[in-house]
Design a protein around this motif. Structure first.
Motif, PDB file in Angstrom:
ATOM      1  N   LEU A   1      -3.100  -5.145   2.538  1.00  0.00           N
ATOM      2  CA  LEU A   1      -2.976  -4.145   3.591  1.00  0.00           C
ATOM      3  C   LEU A   1      -3.526  -2.799   3.129  1.00  0.00           C
ATOM      4  O   LEU A   1      -4.264  -2.128   3.871  1.00  0.00           O
ATOM      5  CB  LEU A   1      -1.509  -3.997   4.006  1.00  0.00           C
ATOM      6  CG  LEU A   1      -1.204  -2.926   5.053  1.00  0.00           C
ATOM      7  CD1 LEU A   1      -1.919  -3.224   6.368  1.00  0.00           C
ATOM      8  CD2 LEU A   1       0.303  -2.817   5.279  1.00  0.00           C
TER       9      LEU A   1
ATOM     10  N   ALA B   1       2.835  -5.629   5.688  1.00  0.00           N
ATOM     11  CA  ALA B   1       3.618  -4.576   5.040  1.00  0.00           C
ATOM     12  C   ALA B   1       4.958  -5.090   4.529  1.00  0.00           C
ATOM     13  O   ALA B   1       5.474  -4.601   3.511  1.00  0.00           O
ATOM     14  CB  ALA B   1       3.846  -3.422   6.017  1.00  0.00           C
TER      15      ALA B   1
ATOM     16  N   THR C   1       0.885  -6.732   0.540  1.00  0.00           N
ATOM     17  CA  THR C   1       0.896  -5.268   0.608  1.00  0.00           C
ATOM     18  C   THR C   1      -0.369  -4.686  -0.010  1.00  0.00           C
ATOM     19  O   THR C   1      -0.897  -3.678   0.476  1.00  0.00           O
ATOM     20  CB  THR C   1       2.137  -4.700  -0.094  1.00  0.00           C
ATOM     21  OG1 THR C   1       2.201  -5.190  -1.450  1.00  0.00           O
ATOM     22  CG2 THR C   1       3.411  -5.112   0.639  1.00  0.00           C
TER      23      THR C   1
END
Length: 320
Positions: A252, A242, A249
């Motif tokens: 994720l 994160a 990102t």
């Protein structure tokens, strides 16, 4: 970019599929069992004898899982019949080559250590079936003065092997989720957790009327902090993604933002493999029946396998 997937198990960027997840799972069990067995012998020598269920389980399961895992890996390669070349030609720049060297050292030291632990049984078998093979007794005698050093070396190799499975995936730099320094440590601790689950299943099966022996208590004392460490490492793993760059990102979001693999993680890895065993552990320990321990251990073992699948597949959803 994030590839468009045709299904959860078949998509454009997929390179390593389910046999690799099984391989990673089996290697983790072997490394985890050996780690626990060595620790039992060093800190509880009265329990860590040749009669120990943990040691006997390690004798059978640790070599079997590592051999089966290697066979899966070899025959999953494009040209499996050339794999033998890696056993004699090493390259310090190749993760696979260094892994083969580690496997060879681990297998050799583990076989010698197990032979010394089960020395009496081995001599009985040798005298019965191969009475003229005196080299067995000579080797066992040579190992006597270095047995403690051999044990320490095996522990180091087992820890390295447990972490190596994570290094193998983290070396894939084009996959931002897999290219994570926490992955080797996560795989090491989850491997020890799987080894503990296998050991507890064996102990419960062997001692149905006394599933809470001294060595079982030893494994339980190690298992609980290991599980909490797994949870911490998983949180750190995803927090690192994160806080990472755009590729991390997006990786994720692809893994946990919804869809098949997000459900797989929350229901399978977290729900079945971590939260439920933690909630049921005290209940299972209070039961006189061994089935509670068996159920909790089986869920923990399944959770480790599901984690391997999740990391492998979700990790390949996003490429940069």
């Amino acid at each position: 970019m994030t590839p468009v997937s045709s299904s959860a198990f078949h998509f454009d960027s997929l390179v390593w599929d389910w046999p690799i997840a099984i391989y990673l799972f089996l290697v983790g069990i072997s490394a985890g069992l050996v780690t626990l067995a060595v620790l039992l012998r060093r800190y509880h020598p009265a329990q860590g004898t040749a009669e120990s269920t943990l040691l006997r389980t390690t004798l059978i399961v640790a070599p079997s899982t590592i051999i089966l895992g290697l066979l899966i890996l070899v025959f999953h390669l494009t040209r499996p019949w050339t794999f033998w070349k890696l056993m004699f030609h090493f390259s310090v720049t190749s993760v696979m080559s260094m892994g083969v060297l580690l496997f060879q050292a681990y297998m050799l030291v583990m076989v010698l250590w197990l032979a010394k632990v089960f020395e009496k049984d081995l001599i009985v078998l040798q005298e019965r079936w191969l009475p003229r093979l005196n080299i067995v007794k000579k080797i066992l005698n040579w190992l006597t003065p270095v047995q403690k050093s051999l044990e320490i070396l095996l522990l180091v190799l087992a820890v390295m092997l447990g972490a190596y499975t994570g290094f193998l995936l983290s070396a894939l730099k084009s996959y931002p989720l897999l290219n994570n320094p926490i992955l080797p440590v996560l795989f090491l601790f989850s491997g020890i957790s799987s080894g503990a689950a296998v050991a507890l299943i064996a102990m419960t099966y062997r001692s149905r009327h006394n599933p809470h022996s001294e060595e079982a208590h030893f494994v339980h004392r190690i298992e609980t902090p290991i599980v909490w460490m797994e949870i911490f490492l998983l949180v750190a793993f995803f927090v690192g993604l994160a806080l990472g760059d755009d590729g991390k990102t997006r990786a994720l979001a692809a893994a946990l933002g919804g869809g098949f693999w997000a459900w797989w993680f929350w229901l399978g890895v977290v729900g079945l493999g971590l939260v439920t065993p933690l909630l049921l552990k005290s209940w299972a320990n209070r039961l006189q029946s061994p089935y509670g321990v068996l159920a909790v251990s089986a869920m923990s073992l399944a959770g480790v396998l599901l984690l391997r699948f999740f990391i492998l597949y979700a990790g390949q959803l996003t490429v940069v």
